[in-house]
Each structure stands twice: as C-alpha cells, then as structure tokens.
Design a protein around this motif. Structure first.
Motif, mmCIF file in Angstrom:
data_model
loop_
_atom_site.group_PDB
_atom_site.id
_atom_site.type_symbol
_atom_site.label_atom_id
_atom_site.label_comp_id
_atom_site.label_asym_id
_atom_site.label_seq_id
_atom_site.Cartn_x
_atom_site.Cartn_y
_atom_site.Cartn_z
ATOM 1 N N ALA A 181 2.734 -6.820 -5.896
ATOM 2 C CA ALA A 181 1.501 -8.345 -5.439
ATOM 3 C C ALA A 181 0.842 -8.045 -3.705
ATOM 4 O O ALA A 181 0.519 -8.969 -4.478
ATOM 5 C CB ALA A 181 2.827 -9.328 -5.505
ATOM 6 N N LEU A 182 1.503 -7.226 -3.041
ATOM 7 C CA LEU A 182 0.877 -7.269 -1.591
ATOM 8 C C LEU A 182 0.576 -5.859 -1.812
ATOM 9 O O LEU A 182 -0.393 -5.755 -0.084
ATOM 10 C CB LEU A 182 2.388 -7.312 -0.416
ATOM 11 N N ASN A 183 -0.138 -5.120 -2.427
ATOM 12 C CA ASN A 183 -1.231 -3.698 -2.575
ATOM 13 C C ASN A 183 -0.242 -3.062 -1.082
ATOM 14 O O ASN A 183 -0.891 -1.837 -0.549
ATOM 15 C CB ASN A 183 -2.499 -3.868 -1.708
ATOM 16 N N ALA A 184 1.150 -2.762 -1.421
ATOM 17 C CA ALA A 184 1.821 -2.003 -0.286
ATOM 18 C C ALA A 184 3.027 -1.109 -1.409
ATOM 19 O O ALA A 184 3.742 -0.587 -0.642
ATOM 20 C CB ALA A 184 2.508 -2.731 0.294
ATOM 21 N N THR A 185 2.331 -0.334 -2.366
ATOM 22 C CA THR A 185 3.132 0.163 -3.062
ATOM 23 C C THR A 185 3.817 1.567 -1.959
ATOM 24 O O THR A 185 4.752 2.151 -2.469
ATOM 25 C CB THR A 185 2.547 0.718 -4.150
ATOM 26 N N ALA A 186 2.889 2.357 -1.546
ATOM 27 C CA ALA A 186 2.921 3.240 -0.527
ATOM 28 C C ALA A 186 4.108 2.922 -0.161
ATOM 29 O O ALA A 186 4.980 4.489 0.175
ATOM 30 C CB ALA A 186 1.756 4.248 -0.084
ATOM 31 N N THR A 187 4.462 2.238 0.809
ATOM 32 C CA THR A 187 5.319 2.353 1.725
ATOM 33 C C THR A 187 6.890 1.216 0.500
ATOM 34 O O THR A 187 8.318 1.838 1.083
ATOM 35 C CB THR A 187 5.349 0.311 2.260
ATOM 36 N N THR A 188 6.457 0.236 -0.589
ATOM 37 C CA THR A 188 7.988 0.060 -1.137
ATOM 38 C C THR A 188 8.511 1.472 -1.828
ATOM 39 O O THR A 188 9.573 1.647 -2.296
ATOM 40 C CB THR A 188 7.415 -1.051 -2.304
ATOM 41 N N ASP A 189 7.527 2.244 -2.477
ATOM 42 C CA ASP A 189 8.148 3.554 -2.694
ATOM 43 C C ASP A 189 9.007 4.197 -2.155
ATOM 44 O O ASP A 189 9.471 4.923 -2.005
ATOM 45 C CB ASP A 189 7.181 4.478 -3.371
#
Length: 338
Positions: free
Chosen positions: A181-189
């Motif tokens: 949702a926040l365009n932050a998949t690299a961080t959450t991964d």
C-alpha cells in the motif's frame, strides 16, 4: 460478548490490584493498590526499519486486499497517513514511513510521538482523523473488526485498509499489505526476512529441549489467565515448538484465546517455564515476582529453577506486530540461553 484482552490492557487495567488479589486468594491477605498508567516502550528496543532505498516506482493506482478481505483502491502513493491502532503505527514505521495521526495509546516508536493524537484505538476521533486530510487511513483488522468500530471507519471519504495481527503469520501478512500500500515492499521484505531469521534462531535455541511453558497474566477480577495457542502469545510458543499445557483447557473467561486457570491447575501442569505478563508498568508489583511468594506455587519447577520470566506486556499482548522479533528473541533467551 467477549471483551478484547488488548482493549482491557490498553485502557489501563488495574494490574496491581489483580496481582495483590492473587496473593489474597492463595495466602488470605487483603491488599489494594492504585490503577495503572499506560505502559512505556521497552528501553533499548527498536523495531522500526531504517529507511531503505526507495522501492521501484509503483504503478498507482493500486488495489490491495486487506486483512478483512476488502479490496481497496489507492489512487496515488500515500503521503499523509493516519494509523488508528498501536500495531498500525508500528507497521507504518517498519515500512520506513511516518504517520501524521496516531491513537493516544500508541507510544512506540518514539518518533511517532510527534504525530497528532486522534482519539484512542477503541474510540478513534474521526473528526480529528479527517482534519489531517489523510491520503490513507490504516485501521486494525483485530481491534476494529467489530461492526461498531469497522463501519464508521469504512465510511470515511478516504481509502481505509485494515491491517493487524493475532499470530506470527499475520504479522508477516500485515507487513506485506502495508508495504504494498505504501510502495515500500523493499523495506518490508527486509523486515520480514529479519523476523524470519529470528524465528529460525529461536527454534534452534529451543530444539531438542522438550520444554513446557505457560504464559499467564492477571487482571482486576482476581483471576489468572493462561494463553492458548489461539492467542498471539500462545501462537509464539506454538511457532517455537514449545508444549503449552494450557491448550488442554476449555475456552473460558472474557478474553478470546485465553483460559482461566485455577492455582491448583497450574500446580498440576507444573511447567518448566512461566512467562508472567503484568499489565501495569513498574513500579507496580511484577507478577513474576509475586508468583514465587504464593505457597501453592513455591514447589513448581519454574519457581525452583528460577524460570518465572517477567514478560513485556507490549510485546506479548498490547502491540502485536513487527516487534514479534523481540518477543521471539526474549523467549529464546529465556529457554535457550541465547
């Protein structure tokens, strides 16, 4: 209707009264104490992700399926985010983002304290939410699942997603949802990978030990409650392969995932470890310190081996989320010496 355990604790249950009541029940004493202030974040602990390299540009609008099964379209990358539960706040910061609004009950991470309070998790102030002109509101799929809370949030004229956790797996699911949702998949991964590594390390510490453990807490109703595997705390024990005798107990009491446990039943179970959760912060008496003073409990293996562990109420009850890594680490350190 069953009352949420997180609700009771977030509203400041009088744990000092409850702890004294355990002594009353077992020893015949008669003590009273004051109610409890909101707990503070554990010192020296961090679960927020350092902002990573930006994820590849997302093709907005994007449609996500939230943790209540709702499909929500987000037309542009959110810039102003309001999170209306402590868990939702932690999910946003774990994604490397910030919130403009938070519930007054959210006190972690420290940098979130500068956000505008928008009521409490169980009584969000929707006017205050809208006054911040958010691009996205993140509600809690556990706390706000009841229609009385869910429907007003769904009626807001901005995108609303529900993300929360009542198990280890749901923490990972919530991180993936918020990351998308926040365009932050690299961080959450990266956060997810760190959590998964903590689980692997904790399992290694516990492997082959054939441990039994019970997580207990007390409340103002002079009752002791044990976490079953259907609770967040019990699920952590289950993930680590720790045997939990409380799973044999029938569901009872007002708290989903917990069972009332009589003193004689705890003596019968005689676990190797007791994870004692006190709803009140210091200087309130800690349940872990009180249990060994109660005559029926003095002969328990957990007591005689000094295995009654004072366990943080935020990590294990109030704010299930990215700090599950710290909860796993705490259990591994207690039972495996890690």
């Amino acid at each position: 209707m069953k009352v949420s355990l997180r609700r009771l604790l977030l509203l400041g249950a009088a744990a000092t009264v409850a702890a004294s009541a355990l002594v009353v029940a077992a020893c015949g004493g008669d003590d009273d104490d004051q109610g409890t202030p909101a707990p503070t974040a554990p010192a020296g602990q961090t679960a927020t992700a350092a902002p990573a390299s930006p994820s590849p540009a997302a093709a907005y609008p994007v449609t996500v399926t939230d943790m209540l099964g709702r499909k929500v379209e987000i037309k542009a990358e959110p810039k102003t985010i309001v999170a209306v539960s402590p868990t939702a706040v932690e999910l946003v910061y774990a994604a490397g983002k910030t919130v403009a609004g938070r519930p007054s009950t959210a006190n972690y991470p420290p940098e979130a304290q500068s956000a505008q309070p928008v009521g409490t998790a169980y009584q969000p102030n929707l006017e205050a939410v809208l006054a911040l002109k958010p691009d996205l509101v993140i509600a809690d799929s556990v706390i706000h699942a009841q229609p009385a809370l869910r429907q007003p949030l769904e009626g807001l004229p901005v995108p609303v997603i529900f993300a929360g956790a009542n198990s280890y797996q749901q923490v990972l699911d919530a991180l993936r949802l918020v990351g998308k949702a926040l365009n932050a998949t690299a961080t959450t991964d990266k956060v997810i990978a760190d959590i998964e590594q903590s689980l692997a390390n904790a399992k290694k510490a516990v492997a082959g030990k054939n441990i039994t453990a019970i997580a207990v807490l007390s409340d103002r109703d002079q009752t002791l409650y044990a976490a079953k595997s259907t609770s967040y705390t019990g699920d952590i024990l289950k993930e680590l392969g720790i045997k939990n005798p409380a799973d044999a107990l029938p569901d009872a009491g007002p708290f989903p995932g917990y069972a009332t446990i009589a003193p004689e039943k705890l003596v019968e179970f005689n676990p190797d470890y007791i994870f004692a959760i006190t709803p009140a912060p210091p200087p309130a008496p800690r349940l872990a310190n009180l249990i060994p003073t109660i005559p029926p409990f003095r002969g328990l293996k957990a007591v005689t081996n000094n295995h009654v562990i004072d366990s943080d109420v935020e990590l294990f009850v109030q704010a299930p989320g990215p700090r599950v890594k710290l909860a796993l680490d705490a259990v591994a350190k207690a039972v495996g010496g890690q």
